[in-house]
Write an enzyme that holds these catalytic residues in place. Structure first.
Site, PDB file in Angstrom:
ATOM      1  N   GLU A  76      -2.337  -4.954   4.126  1.00  0.00           N
ATOM      2  CA  GLU A  76      -2.014  -5.344   5.485  1.00  0.00           C
ATOM      3  C   GLU A  76      -0.531  -5.707   5.598  1.00  0.00           C
ATOM      4  OE1 GLU A  76      -5.107  -7.831   6.919  1.00  0.00           O
ATOM      5  OE2 GLU A  76      -3.863  -8.725   8.467  1.00  0.00           O
ATOM      6  N   HIS A 119     -11.950  -3.153   5.630  1.00  0.00           N
ATOM      7  CA  HIS A 119     -10.497  -3.272   5.766  1.00  0.00           C
ATOM      8  C   HIS A 119     -10.029  -2.036   6.514  1.00  0.00           C
ATOM      9  CE1 HIS A 119      -6.270  -3.661   4.864  1.00  0.00           C
ATOM     10  NE2 HIS A 119      -6.480  -4.827   4.281  1.00  0.00           N
ATOM     11  N   LEU A 142      -7.090   0.259  -1.486  1.00  0.00           N
ATOM     12  CA  LEU A 142      -6.503  -0.553  -0.440  1.00  0.00           C
ATOM     13  C   LEU A 142      -5.028  -0.235  -0.174  1.00  0.00           C
ATOM     14  CD1 LEU A 142      -7.428  -2.813   1.354  1.00  0.00           C
ATOM     15  CD2 LEU A 142      -6.413  -4.423  -0.242  1.00  0.00           C
ATOM     16  N   HIS A 175     -14.467  -3.788   2.020  1.00  0.00           N
ATOM     17  CA  HIS A 175     -13.475  -4.582   1.309  1.00  0.00           C
ATOM     18  C   HIS A 175     -13.983  -5.949   0.867  1.00  0.00           C
ATOM     19  CE1 HIS A 175      -9.542  -5.882   0.128  1.00  0.00           C
ATOM     20  NE2 HIS A 175      -9.417  -6.771   1.084  1.00  0.00           N
ATOM     21  N   ARG A 233      -8.866  -7.981  11.195  1.00  0.00           N
ATOM     22  CA  ARG A 233      -9.285  -6.731  10.574  1.00  0.00           C
ATOM     23  C   ARG A 233     -10.459  -6.057  11.267  1.00  0.00           C
ATOM     24  NH1 ARG A 233      -8.555  -8.725   4.281  1.00  0.00           N
ATOM     25  NH2 ARG A 233      -6.299  -8.461   4.275  1.00  0.00           N
ATOM     26  N   ARG A 284     -13.056 -12.469   8.004  1.00  0.00           N
ATOM     27  CA  ARG A 284     -12.026 -13.188   7.254  1.00  0.00           C
ATOM     28  C   ARG A 284     -10.641 -12.694   7.641  1.00  0.00           C
ATOM     29  NH1 ARG A 284      -9.034 -12.112   2.735  1.00  0.00           N
ATOM     30  NH2 ARG A 284     -10.153 -10.216   2.182  1.00  0.00           N
ATOM     31  N   GLN A 290     -16.798  -7.011   5.653  1.00  0.00           N
ATOM     32  CA  GLN A 290     -15.505  -6.625   6.214  1.00  0.00           C
ATOM     33  C   GLN A 290     -15.089  -5.230   5.749  1.00  0.00           C
ATOM     34  OE1 GLN A 290     -11.562  -8.631   5.061  1.00  0.00           O
ATOM     35  NE2 GLN A 290     -11.819  -9.166   7.206  1.00  0.00           N
ATOM     36  N   PHE A 326       0.897 -11.958   8.909  1.00  0.00           N
ATOM     37  CA  PHE A 326      -0.326 -11.236   8.580  1.00  0.00           C
ATOM     38  C   PHE A 326      -1.258 -11.288   9.786  1.00  0.00           C
ATOM     39  CE2 PHE A 326      -2.816  -9.929   4.659  1.00  0.00           C
ATOM     40  CZ  PHE A 326      -1.789  -9.205   4.109  1.00  0.00           C
TER      41      PHE A 326
END
Lengths: 245, 607
Positions: B254, B237, B251, B385, B319, B420, B235, B122
């Site tokens: 990822e 995304h 969404l 997000h 991100r 994050r 954030q 990730f």
């Protein structure tokens, strides 16, 4: 982009507020213009924002994962966030899921029903040890078994299977495909120590697997395409064997 | 005439039944506390179910080079060193235990060939670290915690929205809620309250969040006197759906990029190679050849030797980096037809692999957009997000700056700093959900009972009843949509002072309009009224975000200023922006010093 001429949709909704003694069930029709890629969820929100802020319906995730937004679309259970309006005619009807307690209009209390089922069927892993040793690495599990387990654990508890079930309409305490599927899930889970005897106690009667009439409405309407027919047959085979053992 | 309400008394009341709330309630109940769990919708439907990619925990199952120290380092680097380092340390150390615990409670995870919990790559994580089950990890976590909670002796209150926290002197004494089903009010008395209300995404037009994400916990804690930190860090995304409009913002995990998916502009160029920030150059592939080699090595049965292994593709940068790059490509005219860019996995993996690893994504695009992701690229763009900012808490106990008030999960601030990493949210809510449950139980045990002040309860009820009594005034939908549009335009991905000023002025204008908001209908299940109540919180958190954003005069993590493009190494590297109410009840934003890291931990961040 080409400008497409959008349809006018006529949406008839079954309205009723059980809280209000004056309220009587009736159909109300809303008209709105369809948009590109419109889902029923978007249509309902548009009704609420522009035409009628009092319309009751449920949703949370809008992505088909939480299972909050199921209702009857032309009489068939479906998730509104996954239902494209282009797959429906110019006129269609919406009604709340049957079987579950009605909160109002299109909103039903699936939570209360699911919790009752969960408590009755004890839908959690009954492990050998109460204390978990976190220092130890996890018990190995065959990757194929994990995949098989998850295949049945994909259920989102939306209630479509219960609403599409003939038995559930007649027997108030029938656990439904959602319940039987959970039994199948815990039965193949090596971490659950319950025996076939234990499972028989839970579903070996007419409120359990013997109540199923094999109409398989559940299988047809499951928005997650869970193999409910196979799971119910599996539980029934095991329980029949128990009954004659 | 006063509106009647019912009452109940508990040791611990947990507000919010997503991952953090469920985990906190389970812990408090196991500690022997009478525990109430309040959820805004039905149990098991919380926004955590949307988490797709996995839970980050340095278990080292796939690559034994991984350990908590590297997870800590990755988290701090991802957060641009603004994180509460104690939280980042506890999180990295305890996440593997929490995953094993969840597994023992019955959670299903994908497995390695030898039967251990499988971990995937990730963004921002140096090693494969995300324990997962396909792309539905959040649902599995919620289901497991829900099944656990059902037999933990917790009093459950579903479809209830909390409208205010009551206090006994300095200490929190409970909360007031209304039941969406009946419109009736209920006052909870509690020795300790845990907020686990999630985020604020509904303040922005394009977002990946559910309707419940209106910043309730952030706003109520602020009004109860708690401090909020890092509210400027929202954030976006990088990969949300952009088409059709009805699913915009939803969404796209990822995990698509973790499984090898790559970003391309309308020229077919893999543009991410042009956006590798200095900080990440050493560990990021700078040619397509190396990035392609990385994918082959990741799929091999034997782990690559870290000394000779290909470096990670830039598509897997944190991100904030990816979202900015996409924004820049679109603004430069290299975007897709509908204002996004392309995410291509079809040319990288076989259709069977894609359907197995990303079943939800396959279904989501097929059903909603008519796109077969095994054959065509997806059109994606940034979507609001997650908020890194939240209630200032003590790392070990999750106690806020208000006695008796605890916070865990997205509503708590500090853990993630300025940005994050994906996968760190599910681990966050398990680690700190448990700690908040423990902290609240300890607090309840060591502090006596609290008094409840009927005047406060009636005050909250009176406030939310007012919109029903007005004969005229603006509707809540109108105010909410104006707010979300202004936040997106003025307080969005790229910010500058004059726009932020406009954003603040707009919030003030809408807050003024809110004072006369009018709702038609009665109290029982009135969606318009529900929104009017949520809107109060949306306005408060929107103001906090805009004020924090104009205060921080630099670019860092998720906070990008066109007028201050550099990341400051001095002044702003050493402070959080703290939001609190002053003596007159006005919102203030003040820089406050970071915690000083211990030398041992600081050493882990070198190199």
């Amino acid at each position: 982009m080409n400008e497409v001429k959008h349809r006018k949709l006529k949406i008839s909704v079954l309205r009723y507020n059980p809280q209000d003694p004056e309220s009587v069930p009736h159909m109300q029709t809303y008209e709105l213009e369809e948009a590109d890629g419109m889902t029923l969820f978007i249509a309902l929100n548009e009704i609420r924002e522009k035409l009628d802020p009092s319309l009751q319906f449920d949703y949370v995730c809008r992505a088909g994962i939480c299972g909050s937004c199921a209702m009857l679309v032309n009489g068939r259970p479906a998730l509104t966030c996954r239902q494209l309006t282009k797959d429906l005619g110019d006129e269609f009807t919406l009604a709340p899921l049957p079987v579950f307690e009605l909160i109002g209009d299109l909103s039903v209390n699936t939570g209360k029903w699911m919790r009752g089922m969960s408590e009755r069927l004890e839908t959690w892993v009954h492990a050998k040890e109460q204390e978990i040793d976190l220092r130890r690495i996890e018990e190995p599990m065959d990757p194929e078994l994990a995949e098989k387990l998850y295949e049945v654990d994909r259920c989102i508890e939306c209630g479509c299977c219960v609403a599409g079930c003939g038995t559930a309409r007649m027997r108030e305490d029938f656990v439904g495909a959602v319940g039987l599927n959970k039994i199948a899930r815990f039965k193949i889970d090596p971490r659950d120590t319950r025996s076939d005897d234990d499972f028989y106690e839970l579903v070996g009667d007419d409120d359990g697997v013997f109540g199923c009439m094999s109409l398989l409405g559940c299988h047809d309407v499951c928005p997650k395409q869970l193999p409910l027919q196979t799971q119910i047959a599996y539980v029934r085979r095991k329980m029949v064997a128990m009954a004659f053992s | 005439m006063a509106v009647p309400y019912t009452t109940s008394e508990h040791d611990v009341v947990v507000i919010g039944a997503g991952g953090a709330g469920l985990r906190a309630a389970i812990e408090a109940a196991q500690q022997g506390c009478s525990t109430a769990l309040i959820c805004k919708s039905l149990l098991g439907k919380a926004h955590t179910v949307m988490a797709e990619g996995g839970v980050a925990a340095a278990m080292g199952n796939v690559d034994s080079h991984d350990n908590w120290q590297i997870h800590f380092r990755d988290t701090m680097r991802g957060g641009k060193f603004l994180n509460n380092f104690k939280m980042a340390e506890l999180h990295a150390r305890e996440a593997p235990d929490r995953v094993r615990e969840l597994e023992a409670w019955g959670a299903v995870f994908d497995r390695t060939a030898d039967g251990r919990i499988l971990q995937r790559n990730f963004g921002g994580h140096r090693f494969p670290r995300l324990a997962h089950v396909g792309d539905r990890t959040g649902l599995e976590i919620i289901r497991t915690l829900q099944d656990k909670a059902v037999h933990s002796g917790i009093d459950l209150f579903m479809e209830m929205t909390v409208i205010g926290l009551t206090k006994d002197g300095d200490r929190v004494s409970g909360c007031v809620a209304y039941d969406r089903k009946t419109g009736e009010f209920h006052a909870f008395t509690a020795k300790a309250v845990v907020l686990a209300t999630g985020g604020i995404g509904k303040s922005f037009r394009i977002n990946s969040n559910s309707w419940e994400y209106t910043g309730d916990g952030h706003a109520m804690a602020y009004r109860a006197g708690a401090e909020l930190i890092d509210m400027e860090f929202v954030q976006f995304h990088p990969t949300g759906m952009v088409w059709p409009p009805s699913v915009a913002g939803l969404l796209v995990t990822e995990g698509v990029r973790g499984e090898g998916g790559v970003l391309k502009n309308n020229q077919g160029e893999r543009f991410m190679f042009n956006y590798i920030a200095e900080m990440f150059q050493a560990e990021t592939a700078d040619t397509e050849a190396e990035a392609n080699r990385w994918l082959i090595e990741q799929q091999a049965a034997v782990r690559p030797d870290p000394r000779t292994a290909a470096r990670r593709p830039p598509d897997l940068l944190p991100r904030d980096e990816v979202a900015r790059a996409i924004d820049a490509e679109v603004k430069a005219g290299r975007g897709s037809l509908h204002g996004g860019v392309f995410l291509d996995i079809a040319s990288r993996r076989t259709p069977a692999e894609i359907r197995r690893a990303l079943p939800s994504m396959y279904q989501q695009f097929k059903e909603l957009a008519g796109v077969d992701i095994t054959r065509e690229p997806m059109e994606i763009g940034p979507t609001c997000h997650y908020i890194m900012g939240g209630i200032r808490v003590d790392a070990a106990t999750a106690l806020s700056t208000v006695p008796g008030l605890f916070a865990a999960g997205e509503v708590a601030g500090g853990m993630h700093g300025a940005n994050r990493l994906g996968g760190n949210s599910l681990s966050d809510l398990l680690v700190f959900g448990r700690r908040a449950g423990l902290g609240a139980a300890d607090f309840a045990r060591s502090n006596g009972s609290v008094g409840q002040d009927p005047e406060q309860i009636e005050g909250f009820i009176g406030e939310v009843m007012a919109p029903l009594d007005r004969a005229s005034g603006p509707g809540p939908y109108e105010i909410a949509s104006q707010l979300a549009a202004s936040m997106e335009k003025n307080v969005g991905i790229i910010r500058q002072a004059d726009e932020l000023e406009l954003g603040i002025a707009k919030v003030a204008e809408l807050a003024q309009a809110y004072r006369s908001v009018r709702v038609v209908g009665g109290r029982d299940f009135n969606p318009g009224w529900n929104l009017a109540i949520d809107l109060h919180n949306m306005l408060t958190v929107s103001e906090a975000i805009a004020r924090a954003a104009i205060t921080r005069q630099e670019s860092r993590g998720a906070h990008t200023r066109r007028d201050f493009p550099r990341t400051d190494k001095q002044q702003w590297a050493q402070v959080n922006v703290t939001i609190r109410a002053d003596a007159d009840g006005l919102m203030t934003a003040t820089p406050t010093p970071l915690l000083q890291m211990t030398p041992e931990l600081a050493k882990l961040l070198e190199g």
